[in-house]
Structures are given as C-alpha cells and as structure tokens.
Motif scaffolding. Structure first.
Motif, PDB file in Angstrom:
ATOM      1  N   TYR A 160       0.712  -1.022   0.094  1.00 28.05           N
ATOM      2  CA  TYR A 160      -0.031   0.067   0.006  1.00 28.05           C
ATOM      3  C   TYR A 160       0.935   1.320  -0.171  1.00 28.05           C
ATOM      4  CZ  TYR A 160      -3.361   3.445   2.014  1.00 28.05           C
ATOM      5  OH  TYR A 160      -4.093   4.714   2.109  1.00 28.05           O
ATOM      6  N   PRO A 176      -0.340   5.304   0.465  1.00 26.08           N
ATOM      7  CA  PRO A 176      -1.351   6.116  -0.064  1.00 26.08           C
ATOM      8  C   PRO A 176      -0.995   7.372  -0.874  1.00 26.08           C
ATOM      9  CG  PRO A 176      -0.552   6.077   2.362  1.00 26.08           C
ATOM     10  CD  PRO A 176       0.446   5.060   1.536  1.00 26.08           C
ATOM     11  N   HIS A 177      -2.102   7.761  -1.595  1.00 22.82           N
ATOM     12  CA  HIS A 177      -1.720   9.105  -2.677  1.00 22.82           C
ATOM     13  C   HIS A 177      -1.424  10.068  -1.682  1.00 22.82           C
ATOM     14  CE1 HIS A 177      -4.754   6.918  -6.170  1.00 22.82           C
ATOM     15  NE2 HIS A 177      -3.369   6.542  -5.512  1.00 22.82           N
ATOM     16  N   VAL A 222      -6.855   8.120   3.999  1.00 17.75           N
ATOM     17  CA  VAL A 222      -6.329   6.831   4.510  1.00 17.75           C
ATOM     18  C   VAL A 222      -7.384   5.923   5.208  1.00 17.75           C
ATOM     19  CG1 VAL A 222      -4.630   5.622   5.977  1.00 17.75           C
ATOM     20  CG2 VAL A 222      -3.986   7.717   4.880  1.00 17.75           C
ATOM     21  N   GLU A 237     -10.533   5.700   4.272  1.00 15.09           N
ATOM     22  CA  GLU A 237     -11.309   5.142   3.185  1.00 15.09           C
ATOM     23  C   GLU A 237     -10.439   3.801   2.524  1.00 15.09           C
ATOM     24  OE1 GLU A 237     -14.688   5.668   2.690  1.00 15.09           O
ATOM     25  OE2 GLU A 237     -14.158   6.994   4.227  1.00 15.09           O
ATOM     26  N   ASP A 238      -9.396   3.825   2.470  1.00 15.50           N
ATOM     27  CA  ASP A 238      -8.444   2.937   2.030  1.00 15.50           C
ATOM     28  C   ASP A 238      -8.440   1.693   3.027  1.00 15.50           C
ATOM     29  OD1 ASP A 238      -7.952   4.328  -0.115  1.00 15.50           O
ATOM     30  OD2 ASP A 238      -5.856   4.909   0.207  1.00 15.50           O
ATOM     31  N   MET A 281      -9.229  -2.095   2.696  1.00 19.66           N
ATOM     32  CA  MET A 281      -8.268  -3.071   2.793  1.00 19.66           C
ATOM     33  C   MET A 281      -8.512  -4.111   3.969  1.00 19.66           C
ATOM     34  SD  MET A 281      -4.376  -1.890   2.497  1.00 19.66           S
ATOM     35  CE  MET A 281      -4.790  -0.050   2.157  1.00 19.66           C
ATOM     36  N   PHE A 316      -2.437  -2.554  -3.490  1.00 23.76           N
ATOM     37  CA  PHE A 316      -3.756  -2.082  -3.268  1.00 23.76           C
ATOM     38  C   PHE A 316      -4.454  -1.557  -4.453  1.00 23.76           C
ATOM     39  CE2 PHE A 316      -6.728   0.962  -1.119  1.00 23.76           C
ATOM     40  CZ  PHE A 316      -7.812   0.121  -1.071  1.00 23.76           C
ATOM     41  N   LYS A 317      -4.040  -0.168  -4.663  1.00 21.30           N
ATOM     42  CA  LYS A 317      -4.453   0.645  -5.763  1.00 21.30           C
ATOM     43  C   LYS A 317      -3.542   1.047  -6.809  1.00 21.30           C
ATOM     44  CE  LYS A 317      -5.181   4.655  -3.063  1.00 21.30           C
ATOM     45  NZ  LYS A 317      -6.170   5.836  -2.500  1.00 21.30           N
ATOM     46  N   LYS A 367      -7.268   4.320  -9.192  1.00 13.92           N
ATOM     47  CA  LYS A 367      -6.954   5.161  -8.218  1.00 13.92           C
ATOM     48  C   LYS A 367      -8.094   5.626  -7.528  1.00 13.92           C
ATOM     49  CE  LYS A 367      -6.959   9.089 -11.658  1.00 13.92           C
ATOM     50  NZ  LYS A 367      -8.361   9.573 -11.530  1.00 13.92           N
ATOM     51  N   LEU A 380     -10.619   3.797  -6.522  1.00 17.25           N
ATOM     52  CA  LEU A 380     -11.136   2.849  -5.544  1.00 17.25           C
ATOM     53  C   LEU A 380     -12.312   1.869  -6.260  1.00 17.25           C
ATOM     54  CD1 LEU A 380     -10.860   4.583  -2.113  1.00 17.25           C
ATOM     55  CD2 LEU A 380      -9.462   3.019  -3.134  1.00 17.25           C
TER      56      LEU A 380
END
Ligand code: NAG
Ligand code: NAG
Ligand code: NAG
Ligand code: NAG
Length: 422
Positions: free
Chosen positions: A111, A113-114, A129, A131-132, A136, A357-358, A380, A382
C-alpha cells in the motif's frame, strides 16, 4: 485525490508539519476555551436581563459551535471569536460499508497512500487513508508500506485504531542513497514509535530494492540494519524483526536479517499468466526459502530457519503494449494470477503481500513508466478492477499483536531440478 492536494499545500518538512499541526490543535483548543468562557458569561448576563424571553424563545441549535450563542438577541455584546472550522465537525467517518465482493483472503497487501510522496509535497489525509483501510480491512489483516514520509505510517495506524480493525503494519525506511532522505525516514520512525507504540508493527524493512537500484552496497545496508536493531533493543523492542527488501545480493544480506523479503515478479520474468503461480513456487523456494535453510544450518545454534516472505507479487493491467515476452498486462491476466496464486499460497502457508492495493498514477508522471502505475486491485478512485476476489480460508492469516511468527511452506521436494537465479 487532486482536490486533497489543493486543500493541503505542500509541507516543506515532516517536523515543521508536525509542529504546525500541534500549534493548530492548541490554538483550536484555546479558541474553544475562550469561546466557552465568553459564551458562559453571556448566558449568565442574558439570563439575568431577559430570563422570561429565554424560556419563551425557540432557538433551535443543532450546531455544537453555536450552542451557547442563542441569547445574544436580547443584549447585543461584542460577538465571540468565530469558531475555527474543523475538518471533522463530528469526528472522522469511521463507518465501514461492507462490500460483498471482497473477501479477507490475502496474507498481506502492499500500500502507498496517494499524497505520500515527499517530493510532491505530501498532501495525504487521515480521511483518505481511512477510506483505503476500510476496504483493505475486508481483504487482509496486514499492510506493507514503502516509506515513512508524509506521516503515512502514523496515519495508517491511526486509521486502524479508529476503525478498530485487526491489522498489523510492515514499515519501510526508504533508502535511496541520499543520507538526507534516510535521516528523515529514520527520525520519523522513532517519532512514530513514540506516538503510536509498536503494537501494530509487524517488522521494519531498511530499504526496498536499494541494492538492486545500485543506490547502496549490501555492506552499507547491513550497517543501517544493525543500527536500527541496536536502537530498538535499547528501547526494549528487540522483538520487532529488522530486515531489508531486496532482489539482489541475498546471500550477503540473509545472515544479517531477521526475515527475508523478496519482491517476486513472474511478470518481469516473462511468464505466461497461467504459468505464473508455478513459476513463483519454484522461484520462492530456490531464491528465498532454500538459502534460509542453508543459513540456519550454517549457524549451529539455530533450530529453525528465518522466515522468507514474498513482499510483492502481482500483475499489471496496462498498458498491453508493455509486455515482457509471454507476460501481457491486462485485467484478465491479473485475474488469472489471483485465481491461481492467492488460495494456493494460503494452502501452502506461503506468506506474501499482494502488489498492490490501488493504482499509482504518480509513478507514470515521476518515472515516465506507465507499466509501474497500474498494478492495483483497485484503480486510483477505488473501483475494483478484477471481477472476482478469491475466497478461501484464512485461518493462518489472522494477525495477533506481538506475534511475529510467519508461516512457511513445506520445502519443495526436488531441489536438484531447480535453477539458481541469484
Ligand atoms: C462515511 O463513509 C462511507 C464510506 O466509507 C460513506 O458511504 C458514507 O456516506 C460516509 N458518511 C458520511 C456522513 O459522510
Ligand atoms: C538529497 O535530498 C535532499 C532533499 O531531501 C536534497 O536537497 C539533496 O539535494 C539531495 N542530495 C543529493 C546528493 O541528491
Ligand atoms: C517517456 O517515455 C517514452 C517511451 O516510453 C518516450 O518516448 C518519451 O520521450 C519519454 N518522455 C520523457 C519526458 O522522458
Ligand atoms: C503465533 O501465531 C501462529 C500462527 O501464525 C500460531 O501458530 C502461534 O500459536 C501463535 N503464538 C502465540 C504465542 O500466540
């Protein structure tokens, strides 16, 4: 995600950002206290002057910030300081929406994070984070990060705690050969332990492919690992495994590591997707597991080999033109690897982190390498890319605080037929 970036201007420095955040927090508190004191005075005055009106009035106030300001109409005093806008008027959103397409089948998940790239000015937020991690946590109990910049590790652990999901985090101190970069990772790591404790930490990787990228010699990496290990020990945290994540020079590194982490990519080996899982079992045994068995034999006091872990395995979904021999980026091929690897690895007790993850569109911009950007299970925004997430028993995949035991597959029977790649 772009929107977030505009809302959060570049933070020039991790420490400065932290200081600023603390100042903002104490400023906010002092406003609230001042606001409350003034408001309380107003209530008392208003009550004395206009008691009947107060009870007769029908001011509806559902906004907490204005709760005490409803009687000002009867006596016009100077207005109280305006409320400081809070990004979370009612606390962060911790509602997890269950997605029936998802299954907690993965040993671990890589992972990034953007907005966690220091050179791009950070910008990652707790909300993003959260939301991710909501998603996850429906796929895995372990998450692996690539660096300490932009407080990404702190945000991930905060999210895990806020959501009360059962997850551990594997940390990385990013190594790029620049001592400023390393010092920043290093300082943030100790600060992270101070702020968040070590309960959720599964281990710490000093670097990711730094030797492969020729940004550091194995010997220097070993010195850095020893330093981290020493300092953890002095803090009473010697149980935290220290290692690097590397695809080169493993035989020099392994004796100095607590675990062996290798990014194993059938895609870059040019395998056809339907052969990728079989290729991976063999590669993992030859390059990662077998050397740990030899290493354990070499040190007579060892009764057990140190764990070997696949720190990356995955498949890109585009662009199709960037194929490597039989390996073609596509969602269908990513699906094939998911279908042939995930549950089979679980059954073999082979520990792995799915990459990733993304999608990471920033990589295309930074490295001009579109093939590195589209390995995500999610895009990106989700949206889930493959149509099926494997569903299988994940008993061996539960994560327990303070338990650093890592499952290992049974050694493959026929070592003699295998090729040595390293
Ligand atoms: C909270 O987040 C979930 C998704 O994680 C979303 O569906 C829901 O609308 C959010 N609630 C609020 C009040 O924003
Ligand atoms: C190392 O990184 C810092 C910023 O983190 C940068 O200012 C410096 O120029 C870099 N040094 C080298 C040799 O690239
Ligand atoms: C990016 O890579 C492509 C080939 O993959 C090349 O044609 C292009 O010039 C590169 N752009 C930059 C800015 O390096
Ligand atoms: C640690 O976890 C492993 C499974 O990963 C389990 O077999 C073992 O019993 C656990 N140890 C403790 C002390 O809970």
């Amino acid at each position: 995600m772009d929107q977030e970036k505009q809302l959060h201007p570049p933070a020039p420095d991790q420490a400065l950002e932290q200081v600023a955040r603390e100042q903002a927090r104490s400023k906010r508190t002092s406003y609230v206290i001042k606001g409350c004191t003034i408001a309380l005075l107003l209530v008392v005055i208003a009550a004395l002057v206009a008691l009947p009106q107060m009870f007769g009035g029908s001011n509806n106030n559902d906004d907490n910030n204005n709760r005490h300001h409803d009687n000002t109409a009867s006596s016009p005093p100077p207005p109280p300081p305006p409320p400081v806008p809070s990004p979370h008027p009612s606390g962060p959103n911790t509602t997890i929406i269950r997605d029936t397409r998802l299954h907690q089948s993965f040993y671990g998940m890589d992972y990034t994070p953007h907005g966690s790239q220091y050179y791009e000015g950070c910008g990652v937020t707790l909300d993003a984070v959260l939301e991710d991690i909501k998603i996850m946590s429906q796929l895995t109990t372990r998450v692996r990060l690539y660096g300490m910049d932009c407080d990404q590790a702190g945000l991930v652990v905060q999210a895990i705690k806020l959501l009360r999901v059962d997850m551990g985090v594997m940390l990385t101190l990013w190594v790029d050969g620049n001592s400023t970069t390393y010092q920043r990772q290093y300082n943030t790591f100790w600060k992270f332990l101070q702020d968040h404790g070590a309960d959720h930490v599964l281990g710490v990787s000093v670097g990711n492919e730094a030797v492969y990228r020729r940004q550091m010699e194995a010997a220097d990496l070993i010195t850095l690992m020893q330093d981290v290990k020493q300092r953890l020990k002095s803090m009473g945290l010697e149980q935290i495994p220290v290692f690097t994540t590397e695809i080169r020079d493993l035989k020099h590194l392994i004796p100095h590591e607590d675990a062996v982490l290798d990014n194993v990519h059938p895609f870059f080996a040019g395998t056809r997707p339907e052969d990728a899982a079989d290729w991976t079992w063999q590669y993992f045994y030859d390059v990662d597991q077998y050397p740990t068995l030899i290493d354990a034999k070499g040190r007579m006091q060892e009764t057990q080999a140190k764990p070997a872990i696949i720190s990356e395995i995955g498949w890109p979904t585009e662009p199709a033109a960037h194929r490597v021999k039989g390996a073609v980026p596509s969602i269908a091929n990513q699906q094939t690897l998911l279908d042939t690897f995930v549950c089979q690895a679980n059954q073999r007790q082979l520990p792995y982190y799915w990459f990733e993850f993304k999608d990471q569109p920033w990589k295309a911009a930074l490295f001009n390498e579109t093939r590195e950007s589209y390995w995500g299970l999610f895009d990106k925004d989700l949206n889930l890319k493959p149509s099926r997430i494997p569903k299988c028993n994940h008993n061996v995949h539960s994560w327990q605080k303070g338990n650093y035991t890592v499952p290992q597959p049974a050694p493959l029977p026929d070592k003699s037929s295998s090729k040595t790649t390293n």
